[in-house]
Design an enzyme around this catalytic site. Structure first.
Site, PDB file in Angstrom:
ATOM      1  N   GLY A  61       6.713  43.536  -1.652  1.00  0.00           N
ATOM      2  CA  GLY A  61       5.650  44.151  -0.873  1.00  0.00           C
ATOM      3  C   GLY A  61       5.347  43.460   0.438  1.00  0.00           C
ATOM      4  O   GLY A  61       4.520  43.948   1.221  1.00  0.00           O
ATOM      5  N   TYR A  62       5.993  42.325   0.712  1.00  0.00           N
ATOM      6  CA  TYR A  62       5.759  41.627   1.972  1.00  0.00           C
ATOM      7  C   TYR A  62       6.527  42.334   3.092  1.00  0.00           C
ATOM      8  O   TYR A  62       7.766  42.385   3.067  1.00  0.00           O
ATOM      9  CB  TYR A  62       6.212  40.171   1.891  1.00  0.00           C
ATOM     10  CG  TYR A  62       5.407  39.282   0.972  1.00  0.00           C
ATOM     11  CD1 TYR A  62       4.226  39.715   0.378  1.00  0.00           C
ATOM     12  CD2 TYR A  62       5.833  37.986   0.692  1.00  0.00           C
ATOM     13  CE1 TYR A  62       3.500  38.895  -0.456  1.00  0.00           C
ATOM     14  CE2 TYR A  62       5.111  37.157  -0.145  1.00  0.00           C
ATOM     15  CZ  TYR A  62       3.952  37.614  -0.724  1.00  0.00           C
ATOM     16  OH  TYR A  62       3.231  36.801  -1.557  1.00  0.00           O
ATOM     17  N   SER A  63       5.781  42.846   4.061  1.00  0.00           N
ATOM     18  CA  SER A  63       6.379  43.546   5.202  1.00  0.00           C
ATOM     19  C   SER A  63       7.368  44.619   4.756  1.00  0.00           C
ATOM     20  O   SER A  63       8.457  44.772   5.317  1.00  0.00           O
ATOM     21  CB  SER A  63       7.057  42.553   6.161  1.00  0.00           C
ATOM     22  OG  SER A  63       6.089  41.830   6.881  1.00  0.00           O
ATOM     23  N   GLU A  64       6.970  45.348   3.697  1.00  0.00           N
ATOM     24  CA  GLU A  64       7.754  46.497   3.225  1.00  0.00           C
ATOM     25  C   GLU A  64       9.197  46.113   2.907  1.00  0.00           C
ATOM     26  O   GLU A  64      10.135  46.884   3.169  1.00  0.00           O
ATOM     27  CB  GLU A  64       7.696  47.624   4.268  1.00  0.00           C
ATOM     28  CG  GLU A  64       6.270  48.114   4.504  1.00  0.00           C
ATOM     29  CD  GLU A  64       6.068  48.727   5.879  1.00  0.00           C
ATOM     30  OE1 GLU A  64       6.887  48.450   6.779  1.00  0.00           O
ATOM     31  OE2 GLU A  64       5.091  49.457   6.050  1.00  0.00           O
ATOM     32  N   GLY A  65       9.381  44.931   2.341  1.00  0.00           N
ATOM     33  CA  GLY A  65      10.707  44.473   1.960  1.00  0.00           C
ATOM     34  C   GLY A  65      11.417  43.643   3.007  1.00  0.00           C
ATOM     35  O   GLY A  65      12.446  43.009   2.716  1.00  0.00           O
TER      36      GLY A  65
END
Length: 342
Positions: A61-65
């Site tokens: 979930g960090y920066s959409e992968g």
């Protein structure tokens, strides 16, 4: 660098680990952490390796992968030197099954993380939060399958309540499945709620703590003081509400105590705050982040020395919160039967 066992497992992790929420900056929320690209990520990881750091933490979930993608590229050719920790559970799309801990979603989430990281196994695989809609048996059996398949080495959780963690451990024990060896938790001098129930549980069940936001969501860096404006570059300008809540006066009382100890030790405020955490029970590793090399070098200076007992006691006193019920009652009337672990 000091190395510690991860909970009740035989895996040794560095006392400081590197968090990669600063990698990517794909949206306004994560730009508040940083926008590190691949080249800078390689340099930061080089510094970590030089200092003996062996654990690198990310999440799908960090920066959409993008964080996973950048970490994977930065570790290319040296994957064997690193332990990778990643997480799943937050939404990865608009569909009804694109979040949570169902067998369907966990399987898709794991395969996606493996692909983005460019690896065929994850060393520590976390659930990013507790999914009360999915039966615990379904969750734990799925995680056990991942381990048996060799795609995951160890499993862990994050942001669980005490009963969430204990129910999960009991379910794993009942069926002989792999159990959680670590719990990634918010813990700092201004967020000590972990000590009330989760720390005693971790001691009892041998679950190691991996600490996120050890500097109180950027509030314990030494740059924030009473009567002074926020620094120009700070996540607090845009995403303060996403971090642990804290009253200003309590924060400044803790910062004042950190300043005094900083003066006594010749260490920075941030180094003192991190070193305090390294002396707490159950802590396997403290996750540090950095926007740049200077920040990383400073944070790495938190190891190799220790605060004195008097300095720890002074910080304990300044940061001691008013506990919620039933912990205040236990402290007042049953302290001999429920001794605090710290």
């Amino acid at each position: 660098m000091e190395y510690r066992l991860l909970g009740g497992s035989g895996l040794k992790v560095s006392a400081l680990s590197f968090g990669t929420a600063t990698f990517g900056g794909s949206n306004e929320f994560f730009k508040g952490f940083g926008s590190t690209g691949v080249d800078e990520a390689r340099r930061l990881i080089d510094l970590c390796f030089e200092a003996g750091v062996n654990l690198f933490d990310t999440a799908n979930g960090y920066s959409e992968g993008r964080s996973e993608e950048i970490l994977g590229k930065a570790l290319a050719g040296r994957r064997d030197k690193a332990l990778i920790s990643t997480k799943s559970g937050f939404p990865t799309g608009p569909g009804p099954n694109e979040e949570g801990s169902s067998r369907y979603h966990l399987r898709r989430a794991l395969e996606g993380s493996l692909r983005r990281l460019g690896t065929d196994y994850i060393d520590i695989y976390h659930l990013h939060g507790f999914d009360a809609l999915t039966p615990v048996e379904e969750v734990q059996e799925t995680l056990n399958e991942f381990v048996r398949e060799g795609k995951v080495r160890y499993i862990a959780c994050s942001n669980f309540s005490g009963w969430h963690l204990m129910k999960s451990l009991a379910t794993a024990d009942r069926y002989g499945w792999t159990r959680y060896v670590a719990h990634q938790v918010c813990y700092s001098l201004i967020s000590r709620e972990y000590e009330w129930e989760l720390m005693p549980l971790a001691l009892d069940q041998k679950v190691g703590a991996l600490i996120w936001s050890p500097l109180g969501w950027g509030r314990l860096t030494g740059k924030i003081r009473r009567g002074q404006p926020l620094p120009t570059v700070s996540r607090l300008h845009k995403i303060a509400e996403a971090g642990p809540p804290v009253a200003d006066e309590f924060l400044f009382t803790v910062v004042d105590a950190l300043d005094r100890v900083s003066g006594q030790t010749g260490r920075t405020v941030a180094q003192v705050a991190l070193n305090w955490l390294l002396q707490r029970p159950t802590v396997s590793s403290v996750i540090i982040g950095a926007r740049n090399e200077e920040q990383l070098r400073q944070n790495l200076g938190a190891v190799g020395w220790n605060l004195t007992a008097d300095q720890v006691a002074a910080l304990d006193k300044a940061s001691d919160p008013q506990p919620a019920y039933p912990y205040w009652h236990q402290r007042k009337f049953f302290s001999d039967r429920n001794p605090l672990p710290v």
